[in-house]
Each structure stands twice: as structure tokens, then as C-alpha cells.
Design a protein around this motif. Structure first.
Motif, PDB file in Angstrom:
ATOM      1  N   LEU A  40      -9.402  -1.901   7.524  1.00 30.74           N
ATOM      2  CA  LEU A  40      -9.113  -2.082   6.216  1.00 30.74           C
ATOM      3  C   LEU A  40     -10.194  -3.028   5.746  1.00 30.74           C
ATOM      4  CD1 LEU A  40      -5.348  -1.660   5.008  1.00 30.74           C
ATOM      5  CD2 LEU A  40      -7.152   0.136   4.565  1.00 30.74           C
ATOM      6  N   GLY A  41     -10.432  -4.181   6.547  1.00 33.60           N
ATOM      7  CA  GLY A  41     -11.057  -5.323   6.055  1.00 33.60           C
ATOM      8  C   GLY A  41     -10.174  -6.347   5.063  1.00 33.60           C
ATOM      9  N   LEU A  42      -8.788  -5.927   5.099  1.00 30.03           N
ATOM     10  CA  LEU A  42      -7.810  -6.694   4.187  1.00 30.03           C
ATOM     11  C   LEU A  42      -6.771  -7.212   5.066  1.00 30.03           C
ATOM     12  CD1 LEU A  42      -7.775  -4.030   1.492  1.00 30.03           C
ATOM     13  CD2 LEU A  42      -9.033  -5.770   1.493  1.00 30.03           C
ATOM     14  N   LYS A  43      -6.010  -7.948   4.444  1.00 32.63           N
ATOM     15  CA  LYS A  43      -4.653  -8.699   4.886  1.00 32.63           C
ATOM     16  C   LYS A  43      -3.726  -8.082   4.070  1.00 32.63           C
ATOM     17  CE  LYS A  43      -6.063 -11.633   8.208  1.00 32.63           C
ATOM     18  NZ  LYS A  43      -6.068 -10.916   9.670  1.00 32.63           N
ATOM     19  N   PHE A  44      -2.709  -7.685   4.609  1.00 30.80           N
ATOM     20  CA  PHE A  44      -1.358  -7.305   4.046  1.00 30.80           C
ATOM     21  C   PHE A  44      -0.568  -8.747   3.527  1.00 30.80           C
ATOM     22  CE2 PHE A  44      -1.875  -3.602   6.790  1.00 30.80           C
ATOM     23  CZ  PHE A  44      -1.650  -2.523   5.804  1.00 30.80           C
ATOM     24  N   PRO A  45      -0.061  -8.569   2.360  1.00 32.34           N
ATOM     25  CA  PRO A  45       0.752  -9.748   2.070  1.00 32.34           C
ATOM     26  C   PRO A  45       1.845  -9.883   2.773  1.00 32.34           C
ATOM     27  CG  PRO A  45       0.660  -8.116   0.419  1.00 32.34           C
ATOM     28  CD  PRO A  45      -0.306  -7.433   1.413  1.00 32.34           C
ATOM     29  N   PRO A  46       2.665 -11.315   3.017  1.00 24.90           N
ATOM     30  CA  PRO A  46       3.821 -11.415   3.853  1.00 24.90           C
ATOM     31  C   PRO A  46       5.079 -10.400   3.591  1.00 24.90           C
ATOM     32  CG  PRO A  46       2.837 -13.393   3.151  1.00 24.90           C
ATOM     33  CD  PRO A  46       1.943 -12.478   2.437  1.00 24.90           C
ATOM     34  N   SER A  47       5.316 -10.258   2.273  1.00 31.60           N
ATOM     35  CA  SER A  47       6.413  -9.226   2.114  1.00 31.60           C
ATOM     36  C   SER A  47       6.059  -7.925   2.163  1.00 31.60           C
ATOM     37  CB  SER A  47       6.745  -9.453   0.465  1.00 31.60           C
ATOM     38  OG  SER A  47       5.462  -9.080  -0.540  1.00 31.60           O
ATOM     39  N   CYS A  48       4.990  -7.194   2.010  1.00 34.60           N
ATOM     40  CA  CYS A  48       4.521  -6.105   2.427  1.00 34.60           C
ATOM     41  C   CYS A  48       4.605  -6.041   4.033  1.00 34.60           C
ATOM     42  CB  CYS A  48       3.183  -5.600   2.055  1.00 34.60           C
ATOM     43  SG  CYS A  48       2.704  -4.091   2.259  1.00 34.60           S
ATOM     44  N   ARG A  49       4.053  -6.915   4.531  1.00 33.51           N
ATOM     45  CA  ARG A  49       3.878  -7.122   6.039  1.00 33.51           C
ATOM     46  C   ARG A  49       5.248  -6.928   6.686  1.00 33.51           C
ATOM     47  NH1 ARG A  49       0.910  -8.760  10.580  1.00 33.51           N
ATOM     48  NH2 ARG A  49      -0.941  -8.892   9.289  1.00 33.51           N
TER      49      ARG A  49
END
Length: 140
Positions: A40-49
Motif C-alpha cells: 500500500l505504501g502506507l502504515k496502519f495506525p496502531p489501533s487498526c493494527r
């Protein structure tokens, strides 16, 4: 632990406690999550992760949260948020900084805006509709 991650932990407890109506997969390992973020070229935010690590994908009818998962039939293909985000980028010009986390019958997509992370790495949630002028973002 941040407030958003605490909310994810509460959601995990509720989903597990309500197995008669809530459904989930087996979870998602760190290697698969890293592959998803690279794709994706993106990071999942901690809560979603945290939710993705726990369940991979999950639903609490009538809503399905896409997450990240694979199936035997699709092999190494990353499904859920990865497949939906990549498809929306091509099909309806979803901006690259938006991450699809849920499909919505009314607004088309529920997205995280990864260009607006806070000090904890969390992102705001928006509805995104490719038919709306000025970028398609709408407060959810």
C-alpha cells in the motif's frame, strides 16, 4: 497504551464475547502486516493494527471490517483493505494517502486519512465517495 488502542482492546473483548453474532478470522502476523504496508505504501495506525493482528478480518453485522487476510483459494494475494484500496486507486482514483477499511452502501468507502496522523500515529476516519467534487471526503 493510547486511548485508541484501548478502544481496540475493548472492541476485541466485545467481539469475542459475542461470537453468536460477531465473526472473525484467525489474526494476521507481523510479516503479513508488513507486506500489506509495503504493498500500500502506507502504515496502519496502531489501533487498526491491533485489531488486524487479533482478527485479520471481522464483522459485526451488518458491518464488515476489511482488515488484512489471505485465503487458500487466493494464495499469497493480500485481501481486505489491501485489495480494496489498490482496486479503488485504479478504478475510482482513490488518493494514495487514503486507506479503505470498510465498504459502505451509502458513501462507497470508509477510509483512514493517513496524511493526517496525530502524535500517536492515529488517523481520522472519513467517508469517501468518488462522485463527490473536491476530493470526495465527507465527515462520517
Amino acid at each position: 497504551m493510547t486511548a485508541a488502542v484501548e478502544a481496540s482492546e475493548r472492541a476485541i473483548v466485545l467481539i469475542r464475547a459475542n461470537g453468536d453474532i460477531a465473526h472473525h478470522a484467525e489474526g494476521c502476523d507481523g510479516q503479513t502486516l508488513a507486506a500489506a504496508e509495503r504493498a500500500l505504501g502506507l502504515k496502519f495506525p496502531p489501533s487498526c493494527r491491533r485489531l488486524i493482528e487479533e482478527f485479520g478480518t471481522w464483522d459485526v453485522p451488518p458491518k464488515e471490517f476489511l482488515g488484512v487476510y489471505r485465503t487458500p483459494a487466493r494464495g499469497d494475494t493480500l485481501l481486505g483493505s489491501v485489495a480494496q484500496t489498490l482496486e479503488a486507486r485504479t478504478a475510482v482514483r482513490l488518493p494514495r494517502h487514503l486507506l479503505v477499511v470498510m465498504l459502505d452502501d451509502v458513501w462507497s468507502f470508509v477510509v483512514l486519512d493517513t496524511s493526517q496522523t496525530d502524535e500517536d500515529g492515529e488517523c481520522p476516519v472519513f467517508a469517501w465517495n468518488p462522485g463527490v467534487p473536491e476530493g470526495g471526503l465527507m465527515d462520517g
